[in-house]
Design an enzyme around this catalytic site. Structure first.
Site, PDB file in Angstrom:
ATOM      1  CE  LYS A  52      -4.379  -1.786   1.684  1.00  0.00           C
ATOM      2  NZ  LYS A  52      -5.351  -1.882   2.764  1.00  0.00           N
TER       3      LYS A  52
ATOM      4  NE  ARG B  17      -7.656  -8.200   1.437  1.00  0.00           N
ATOM      5  CZ  ARG B  17      -7.281  -7.432   0.431  1.00  0.00           C
ATOM      6  NH1 ARG B  17      -6.265  -6.608   0.563  1.00  0.00           N
ATOM      7  NH2 ARG B  17      -7.933  -7.501  -0.722  1.00  0.00           N
TER       8      ARG B  17
HETATM    9  C1  7PJ Z   1      -8.101  -4.263   2.493  1.00  0.00           C
HETATM   10  C2  7PJ Z   1      -9.176  -5.047   2.118  1.00  0.00           C
HETATM   11  C3  7PJ Z   1      -7.739  -4.192   3.871  1.00  0.00           C
HETATM   12  C4  7PJ Z   1      -9.559  -5.708   4.301  1.00  0.00           C
HETATM   13  C5  7PJ Z   1      -8.349  -4.078   0.369  1.00  0.00           C
HETATM   14  C6  7PJ Z   1      -5.447  -3.282  -1.360  1.00  0.00           C
HETATM   15  C7  7PJ Z   1      -6.735  -2.569  -1.372  1.00  0.00           C
HETATM   16  N1  7PJ Z   1      -9.906  -5.771   3.005  1.00  0.00           N
HETATM   17  N2  7PJ Z   1      -9.329  -4.915   0.779  1.00  0.00           N
HETATM   18  N3  7PJ Z   1      -8.507  -4.943   4.729  1.00  0.00           N
HETATM   19  N4  7PJ Z   1      -7.582  -3.677   1.379  1.00  0.00           N
HETATM   20  N5  7PJ Z   1     -10.242  -6.411   5.191  1.00  0.00           N
HETATM   21  O1  7PJ Z   1      -5.344  -4.465  -1.063  1.00  0.00           O
HETATM   22  O2  7PJ Z   1      -4.445  -2.592  -1.704  1.00  0.00           O
HETATM   23  O3  7PJ Z   1      -6.817  -3.497   4.320  1.00  0.00           O
HETATM   24  S1  7PJ Z   1      -8.181  -3.608  -1.293  1.00  0.00           S
END
Ligand code: 7PJ
Length: 279
Positions: free
Chosen positions: A222, A256
């Site tokens: 990110k 994640r």
């Molecule tokens: C997240 C997400 C996060 C959760 C994305 C990216 C953007 N879901 N979906 N937490 N980020 N739960 O992965 O760069 O931080 S999309």
């Protein structure tokens, strides 16, 4: 701590687990038609599981800053075949990354084990759909909407306000009939936060332990890494691993990420340090 999943399964969260990101958006795959897309998704899913992912997070709508919403039918067409194929062939926890009630219901019907919602069930019908689905739900904090969220986010105290928001969403979920044991929380790094606010949230991550609920974090590749270090998305691995390590030390249960193998290695070293190694 553990999650209760459909079909008499559980996910043990005593040690942090890796959630692998599986995007099924057109920009994330070569556009070689339906079969090639499915094949490519399945291959990636298999790779991530071999590399140590416990959960696969399947998303058909990009929520990156500035992105546009995707129509319902298109999102369904993208994610449902992938969920069914993974469910039939691989043994893993499948998460559906969506904000739409209809996608939640259809995905769980198709075999998804949990819901990951960046809108924390604020979309029309989402609370009811999640309650009916009966699976664990990750509630993420976002200020504003993906299209505009990075335009000057303001907080008097970012951690306090995000925790406040969570308290309200947890209450809304309980009111809708979702069991507290089914909830996971996520501060939503990068979703309506400045660089300084993201690092303040990370520094204060211990405060989330007060909820006594599983904590999920996503910082992989990110801007909070890229903008700090002045690096493009392809060169953010080291910074992302530092974020994962810090989050795990501060109590995160699920990380994640895009880079599953490297993250699993980092968590294995942390685990050996915290819990020892058998001779
Ligand atoms: C997240 C997400 C996060 C959760 C994305 C990216 C953007 N879901 N979906 N937490 N980020 N739960 O992965 O760069 O931080 S999309």
């Amino acid at each position: 701590m553990q999650l209760t999943l459909p079909r008499q399964r559980t996910l043990d969260l005593a040690r942090p687990k890796v959630m692998g990101i599986l995007n099924v958006t057109p920009d994330s795959f070569s556009d070689g038609g339906q079969f090639e897309r499915l094949d490519s998704a399945l291959y990636q899913a298999e790779q991530m599981l071999q590399q140590g992912a416990a959960i696969l997070d399947i998303g058909g709508e990009s929520t990156r800053p500035g992105s546009e919403p995707v129509p319902l039918q298109q999102e369904l067409d993208r994610v449902l075949p992938v969920i069914e194929a993974i469910r039939n062939r691989l043994d893993c926890v499948v998460s559906i990354d969506t904000s739409k009630a209809a996608v939640m219901s259809a995905a769980v019907q198709a075999g998804a084990d949990m819901i990951n919602d960046v809108y924390a069930l604020r979309a029309d019908g989402a609370l009811a759909a999640a309650a009916a689905a009966g699976v664990p739900v990750c509630l993420m904090h976002m200020l504003g909407e993906p299209k505009t969220m990075q335009q000057q986010p303001e907080y008097r105290d970012v951690t306090a306000e995000v925790l406040d928001f969570m308290q309200q969403r947890v209450a809304a979920c309980l009111g809708a009939g979702i069991a507290r044991e089914q909830l996971l929380l996520d501060p939503g790094f990068g979703f309506g936060k400045t660089l300084a606010q993201n690092y303040q949230l990370l520094q204060q991550l211990e405060q989330w332990q007060a909820f006594q609920l599983p904590l999920l974090v996503g910082m992989s590749r990110k801007s909070m890494v890229g903008n700090l270090l002045g690096l493009p998305v392809t060169e953010r691995l080291a910074g992302s691993l530092a974020c994962a390590t810090i989050a795990a030390i501060k109590g995160a249960h699920i990380i994640r990420v895009h880079d599953v193998k490297a993250t699993a290695d980092v968590l294995a070293v942390l685990d050996a340090t915290l819990h020892g190694v058998e001779e």
